[in-house]
Structures are given as C-alpha cells and as structure tokens.
Scaffold this active site. Structure first.
Site, PDB file in Angstrom:
ATOM      1  N   SER A 100      -3.860 -51.268 -61.830  1.00  0.00           N
ATOM      2  CA  SER A 100      -4.969 -50.169 -61.548  1.00  0.00           C
ATOM      3  C   SER A 100      -6.267 -50.835 -60.796  1.00  0.00           C
ATOM      4  O   SER A 100      -6.179 -51.075 -59.733  1.00  0.00           O
ATOM      5  CB  SER A 100      -5.362 -49.696 -62.929  1.00  0.00           C
ATOM      6  OG  SER A 100      -6.128 -48.424 -62.876  1.00  0.00           O
ATOM      7  N   ASP A 244      -9.152 -45.741 -57.512  1.00  0.00           N
ATOM      8  CA  ASP A 244      -8.991 -47.098 -57.929  1.00  0.00           C
ATOM      9  C   ASP A 244      -7.459 -47.308 -57.158  1.00  0.00           C
ATOM     10  O   ASP A 244      -7.016 -46.870 -56.697  1.00  0.00           O
ATOM     11  CB  ASP A 244      -8.998 -47.023 -59.449  1.00  0.00           C
ATOM     12  CG  ASP A 244      -7.845 -45.901 -60.058  1.00  0.00           C
ATOM     13  OD1 ASP A 244      -7.422 -45.133 -59.470  1.00  0.00           O
ATOM     14  OD2 ASP A 244      -7.509 -46.373 -61.236  1.00  0.00           O
ATOM     15  N   ASP A 246      -4.487 -47.424 -58.243  1.00  0.00           N
ATOM     16  CA  ASP A 246      -3.161 -46.657 -58.609  1.00  0.00           C
ATOM     17  C   ASP A 246      -3.390 -45.000 -58.404  1.00  0.00           C
ATOM     18  O   ASP A 246      -2.744 -44.565 -58.625  1.00  0.00           O
ATOM     19  CB  ASP A 246      -2.346 -46.843 -59.710  1.00  0.00           C
ATOM     20  CG  ASP A 246      -3.311 -46.320 -61.117  1.00  0.00           C
ATOM     21  OD1 ASP A 246      -4.308 -46.529 -60.992  1.00  0.00           O
ATOM     22  OD2 ASP A 246      -2.483 -46.687 -62.217  1.00  0.00           O
ATOM     23  N   ASP A 248      -4.959 -42.860 -59.907  1.00  0.00           N
ATOM     24  CA  ASP A 248      -5.129 -41.988 -61.165  1.00  0.00           C
ATOM     25  C   ASP A 248      -6.321 -41.551 -61.410  1.00  0.00           C
ATOM     26  O   ASP A 248      -6.826 -40.565 -62.260  1.00  0.00           O
ATOM     27  CB  ASP A 248      -4.358 -42.443 -62.518  1.00  0.00           C
ATOM     28  CG  ASP A 248      -5.081 -43.573 -62.970  1.00  0.00           C
ATOM     29  OD1 ASP A 248      -5.932 -44.303 -62.437  1.00  0.00           O
ATOM     30  OD2 ASP A 248      -4.573 -44.048 -64.267  1.00  0.00           O
TER      31      ASP A 248
END
Length: 455
Positions: A100, A244, A246, A248
């Site tokens: 992440s 960020d 990833d 999400d």
C-alpha cells in the site's frame, strides 16, 4: 498451543521489508497456509507495481496450488479492482501482494474473503496458527491446483465504475480538467482512463509504473504532493487526485493548490450521497471528524462508529446495510459499488459532484462545517497499555465517551481520542474542536491523562 494474539497480520494485512521479513520462502509457506484455511476452490491473486512483486506473487501462488487450490493470476491491478472481481467471478477469495502506502523496500500480503472484503481478525489468527504450527496441507501430485491467467480485470473494473456514476452528462458538458498522480503505481492503470472516458480532460503525472517510486513516495501527504499542487494551479485544473501505492485511497488537491484532508472530501461525498438517500447509515472510525456526524444529522442519518482500520468499516457496512463509509486518510467506501475503500471510484464521485454543482472544489469544501484538529503522541510500554486505558476511563467517568477503540472523551466543545498504537509502544492523542486553541488544549489533556495513568 492456543494462539490469542496475531504476530504477522496488522491492521491491513502482512507488511515487511522484501527479502528480509517478506521472503520468497515466507510467501510459499504463507500461501499454503492461506489455501489450507480456505480449504477448496480458486483464489484470485494480483499485485501492485513494487519491484519485489513478481517474485513474491509467484511464491504465494506456488504455496496456494501446493495445497490443492486453483489460482487465477490477474497480474498488476489496484487492490479495489481485485476486490471487485472476487464476487463477480464467484471464487473462494483473493490475495493481493502489496504494501500500500509503505516505502518501496516494503511488500506485503492482503487476504480477501469471497465477498471481496479482507478477512476478519479471527481468520487471520487461524491462518497464522496454521503457518506457525506448520499444518499446511500438501496435495497429492495429481491434486495440485491449476494456474490460469487473466488480463482484463482492470477493464472490467473501469467499466463497472462508470456504470455507478449518475452525472456522466454533466461531467461531459463541464469538461473538467483533472491532474492525476498515481505515484508510479497501479492507479495509473485505471483512474486516468475512467476520468477521461467520463469526459474529463486528464493530465497524468508519475504515470508509468516503477516500483522504486521515482516521482514521490506512495503515501499521499501535503509534503509529497507539492508537485501535484503546483501543476494543478499552473495548468488551471479543476482539481488534482493522488493515490497511494495500491490505489484504494484518494487525496484531492483543490483548484487553488491546497491538499485537502481525506475526511473533508469524504464529508463532501457524504453530503452528496445522503441528499438523495436520507434516513440511511454511514460507517466511520471513531477518529473521524465531527463534521461527518453533523452532515449525517442533516439527512436524518445514523453514524455507526468503528475501530480505526478499513476492515472494520467494511464489515460494519455489510452488517448495518449502510450506504457509505469513510476514513480520514482518504478511504471512501461507496457501498452501491462495493463495500471497500476505492480510490478510482472516489475520484469519479468528486468529478460528478463538482460538475453537478457548477462550483469549484474549494468553494464546495468551504461550505462544509469547520473544525480544527491536533495529533500528539506519548511513549507507553505495551504491557501497560490496558491498565492505562482502565485508569483513564476511571479518571474521566464524568464525561460521555466512546470506548470502541481506546477512549474518545466527549466534551461540550470538542473531543479527544486516546488510543494505543497497535504497532508501537505509544499512545496517540487526537483532538478536535471548533478552534485551533481548544483542539490543542484537548490533545494536551489527553497526553496528561496518559502520563498520570502511568504513574
């Protein structure tokens, strides 16, 4: 030995430095532990753009198939894209290789259930027990799982997002100019395309995938988004959006270059969604701003408080049949699409709101209730944390409080949340009030309560 505390899984999966804590050997054994826990079926496996991902993804896949489960390898994708296709494809669950927002040397593992939401803390503990006790199932040679690959997940996900945007005509007519900063990560595969196909004029920076993150670190903060702020102003964009590692989460920069806190853009989305869905429920952690509750009251909606962490928000959304969830870090859970935080969906919603309102993003955010907050921290040995909370509760029993996660003490003119860190020997004191001075007083009071409780 009965295990009651997790050692590997944190708030959002397993994290560590690649080839130190998170090695190929570790991933093979963890992959087979995950598969042993699930027992049967197929798991979808995807990854973000980190340099260690192909090695670690291959190791996790090897572990899964060694336990007899099948794998659908979907390759590079945002975490919410993988989460979206799990229930769509009807598989048993999924595994995302990602760290992440952590620095480039880190990597990790997130495990999703059949509904696309990360598994519960109890299931994480069960997987750890299998791992530490070496109880992984090894299939017979003729029962080893098969591996299939699929390259259309991002396209499926993009099209699905567009079907959940109701203001497509307004976006097309407004012709918004948007700057997208995916941090040289997998958000580049989705967000610029979704916004462009909705009718926005899109400029992308840090748009090529590079696991060393040459443009900026993957955590979107005011410090790391200085370039995005300058570009938004220089090109006359309506707003900028940053993800960020990833994708999400989404953090926004308004048209005058100010990086906006995640809870303010969440509040704007909340106001928009609840205006058409009164008497509903909104889920948010106890650390969220009072403006979330204030906006909910305007639409006769109920706030459901949770512990800090996205998994608790997602599970509460499902359990309470809530329409929306959000976190202060830029995570928005639009449950009409899926009950997980989703950066690309959030970007599309902001584009819809700005287009429909005919107002600038800074104007819209300026119309929201105004609060100030202060965050402080203090050292505290892990073994003292439980007693400290008990003592604080006793010493503040004249106040109303929320004790879901630490203690959130409510006063007439603000609140202070005192909670122990799950990863460090510290307490955090997070306060909010209508003035900066009062917020500072409350945060310092929280620190003094922790100090007194340790003596």
């Amino acid at each position: 030995m009965v295990r009651t505390q997790k050692q590997l899984f944190g708030t959002n999966g397993i994290r560590g430095v690649a080839n130190k804590e998170i090695t190929a050997e570790f991933c093979v054994n963890m992959g087979s532990a995950i598969a042993t826990h699930f027992g049967r079926g197929t798991l979808i496996v995807g990854c973000d753009g980190r340099t260690s991902n192909q090695m670690l993804k291959s190791a996790v896949i090897s572990g899964i198939v060694s336990a007899g489960l099948g794998v659908l390898d979907i390759g590079l994708c945002p975490t919410p894209a993988l989460q979206y296709v799990i229930p769509l494809y009807g598989v048993r669950g999924g595994v995302m290789i990602t760290a992440s927002h952590n620095p480039p040397e880190y990597n990790g593992i997130k495990v999703m259930d059949r509904d696309g939401v990360e598994i519960s803390s109890e299931e994480e503990l069960a997987i750890e027990t299998i791992y530490f006790e070496k109880r992984q199932h090894l299939a017979e040679w003729n029962m080893i799982g098969t591996i299939q690959t699929e390259s259309k997940t991002c396209d499926v996900y993009k099209e699905a997002i567009k079907t959940h945007v109701t203001g497509k005509d307004e976006i097309l007519r407004t012709n918004l100019k948007v700057v997208v900063d995916p941090a040289n990560a997998v958000g580049a595969l989705v967000t610029p395309y979704v916004l462009r196909e909705l009718g926005c004029s899109v400029i992308t920076i840090n748009g090529h995938i590079d696991g060393s993150f040459p443009g900026r670190t993957p955590e979107p903060t005011p410090k790391t988004l200085k370039d995005l702020s300058k570009i938004v102003v220089n090109v006359g964009a309506d707003f900028g959006v940053a993800h960020d590692g990833d994708a999400d989460r989404a953090i926004f920069v308004d048209e005058i270059g100010i990086v906006q806190p995640g809870d303010r853009t969440f509040a704007l989305i909340e106001k928009h969604v609840l205006s058409n869905n009164p008497k509903n429920k909104v889920v948010t952690p106890v650390a969220s701003s009072s403006m979330i509750q204030e906006i909910a009251k305007e639409s006769d909606c109920e706030i459901v408080w949770t512990k800090v962490g996205s998994v608790g928000v997602s599970r509460a959304i499902l359990g309470e049949n809530a329409i929306l969830g959000g976190e202060e870090n830029g995570g928005v859970f639009f449950s009409e699409f899926q009950p997980v935080r989703d950066g690309a969906m959030t970007a599309a919603l902001i584009a819809e709101i700005v287009s429909k309102s005919k107002k600038s993003l800074s104007t819209l955010l300026g119309e929201l209730p105004q609060y100030f907050n202060v965050k402080l921290k203090i050292s505290c040995p892990n073994e003292k944390k439980a007693q400290v909370i008990e003592t604080i509760l006793e010493n503040t029993k004249e106040y109303d409080s929320i004790t879901i996660d630490g203690t959130k003490i409510l006063t007439d003119d603000g609140w202070v949340l005192i909670r122990p860190s799950g990863t460090e020997p510290i307490f955090r004191s997070f306060a909010e009030a209508k003035t900066q001075e009062r917020a500072t007083e409350l945060a310092e009071w929280g620190i003094s309560l922790v100090k007194d409780a340790q003596n």
